[in-house]
Design a protein around this motif. Structure first.
Motif, short mmCIF file in Angstrom:
data_model
loop_
_atom_site.label_atom_id
_atom_site.label_comp_id
_atom_site.label_asym_id
_atom_site.label_seq_id
_atom_site.Cartn_x
_atom_site.Cartn_y
_atom_site.Cartn_z
N PRO A 173 0.82 -1.24 0.00
CA PRO A 173 0.00 0.00 0.00
C PRO A 173 0.84 1.27 0.00
N ALA A 174 2.00 1.26 0.67
CA ALA A 174 2.84 2.47 0.70
C ALA A 174 3.28 2.84 -0.71
N VAL A 175 3.69 1.85 -1.49
CA VAL A 175 4.14 2.12 -2.86
C VAL A 175 2.96 2.51 -3.75
N LEU A 176 1.85 1.78 -3.63
CA LEU A 176 0.68 2.08 -4.47
C LEU A 176 0.09 3.45 -4.17
N ILE A 177 0.00 3.81 -2.91
CA ILE A 177 -0.56 5.12 -2.55
C ILE A 177 0.33 6.24 -3.06
N ALA A 178 1.65 6.07 -2.92
CA ALA A 178 2.57 7.10 -3.41
C ALA A 178 2.52 7.20 -4.94
N TRP A 179 2.38 6.08 -5.60
CA TRP A 179 2.40 6.04 -7.06
C TRP A 179 1.12 6.61 -7.67
N LYS A 180 -0.03 6.29 -7.07
CA LYS A 180 -1.33 6.68 -7.62
C LYS A 180 -1.86 8.01 -7.08
N SER A 181 -1.13 8.67 -6.23
CA SER A 181 -1.61 9.88 -5.59
C SER A 181 -1.75 11.02 -6.59
N PRO A 182 -2.96 11.62 -6.71
CA PRO A 182 -3.12 12.77 -7.60
C PRO A 182 -2.44 14.04 -7.06
N GLU A 183 -2.22 14.11 -5.75
CA GLU A 183 -1.58 15.28 -5.14
C GLU A 183 -0.08 15.06 -4.90
N ASN A 184 0.47 13.98 -5.47
CA ASN A 184 1.89 13.63 -5.23
C ASN A 184 2.19 13.64 -3.74
N LEU A 185 1.43 12.85 -3.02
CA LEU A 185 1.48 12.84 -1.56
C LEU A 185 2.88 12.57 -1.02
N TYR A 186 3.58 11.61 -1.60
CA TYR A 186 4.92 11.28 -1.13
C TYR A 186 5.91 12.39 -1.44
N LEU A 187 5.82 12.97 -2.64
CA LEU A 187 6.78 14.00 -3.03
C LEU A 187 6.52 15.33 -2.31
N GLN A 188 5.27 15.62 -1.97
CA GLN A 188 4.95 16.88 -1.30
C GLN A 188 5.13 16.81 0.22
N ASN A 189 5.00 15.61 0.80
CA ASN A 189 5.09 15.44 2.27
C ASN A 189 5.92 14.20 2.60
N PRO A 190 7.18 14.17 2.21
CA PRO A 190 7.95 12.93 2.41
C PRO A 190 8.19 12.59 3.88
N ILE A 191 8.37 13.58 4.73
CA ILE A 191 8.66 13.29 6.14
C ILE A 191 7.44 12.68 6.82
N VAL A 192 6.28 13.28 6.62
CA VAL A 192 5.07 12.76 7.25
C VAL A 192 4.72 11.40 6.66
N TYR A 193 4.91 11.24 5.36
CA TYR A 193 4.62 9.96 4.70
C TYR A 193 5.51 8.86 5.26
#
Length: 167
Positions: free
Chosen positions: A23-43
């Protein structure tokens, strides 16, 4: 050659870890808001806390030689993020990520506290409690002196009565 205990494979601990990693990889990959790239520390803090909780459960299950269920309360966080993406993000992803992070941290602290208390209860010790010891023969606890001196009735800190002559 691996040895299987209680009818389980040595690869069985991989399953709960995949429940975190996939799920961590899928959520980061499919995120329309680039969740991982915009909030890497919290993610990373969120998914790192989830993996720490599952790893703690694996260690406790191994040490107590008990079975461990594949489901875990901390997996509700990635499930919420995944379902939010599945339904085209009715809740802003950043807000949900912060809420999931708070929930996962709370859940991990609650679990660690529960394990510590169960170990203390089993070993009959008190956690973070200091009980003053009574001096022999008094029958009651006296208040300790300033700087831990213990007064004249302690057997460890006695002074010699002999006087030393200075030349």
């Amino acid at each position: 050659m691996g040895v299987a205990f209680q009818g389980t494979s040595v690869l069985s601990p991989v399953v709960p870890l995949f429940y975190i990693l996939v799920p961590a990889v899928l959520i980061a990959w499919k995120s329309p808001e680039n969740l991982y790239l915009q909030n890497p520390i919290v993610y990373l803090l969120t998914f790192g806390s989830i993996s720490a909780r599952v790893t703690n459960r694996l260690v406790v299950a191994h040490m107590t030689k008990s079975e461990m269920a594949y489901s875990d309360a901390s997996l509700l966080g990635p499930g919420a993020l995944f379902l939010n993406q599945y339904f085209n993000c009715p809740i802003p992803e950043k807000t949900l990520l912060y809420a999931v992070c708070v929930y996962v941290l709370y859940d991990m602290i609650k679990y660690c506290r529960q394990v510590c208390l169960e170990i203390c209860r089993h070993l009959n010790i008190m956690l973070f409690t200091i009980v003053p010891k009574c001096p022999p023969g008094t029958g009651h606890a006296s208040a300790p002196e300033k700087n831990g001196g213990g007064g004249s009735n302690t057997k460890y800190m006695t002074r010699s009565k002999s006087k030393v002559k200075h030349h």
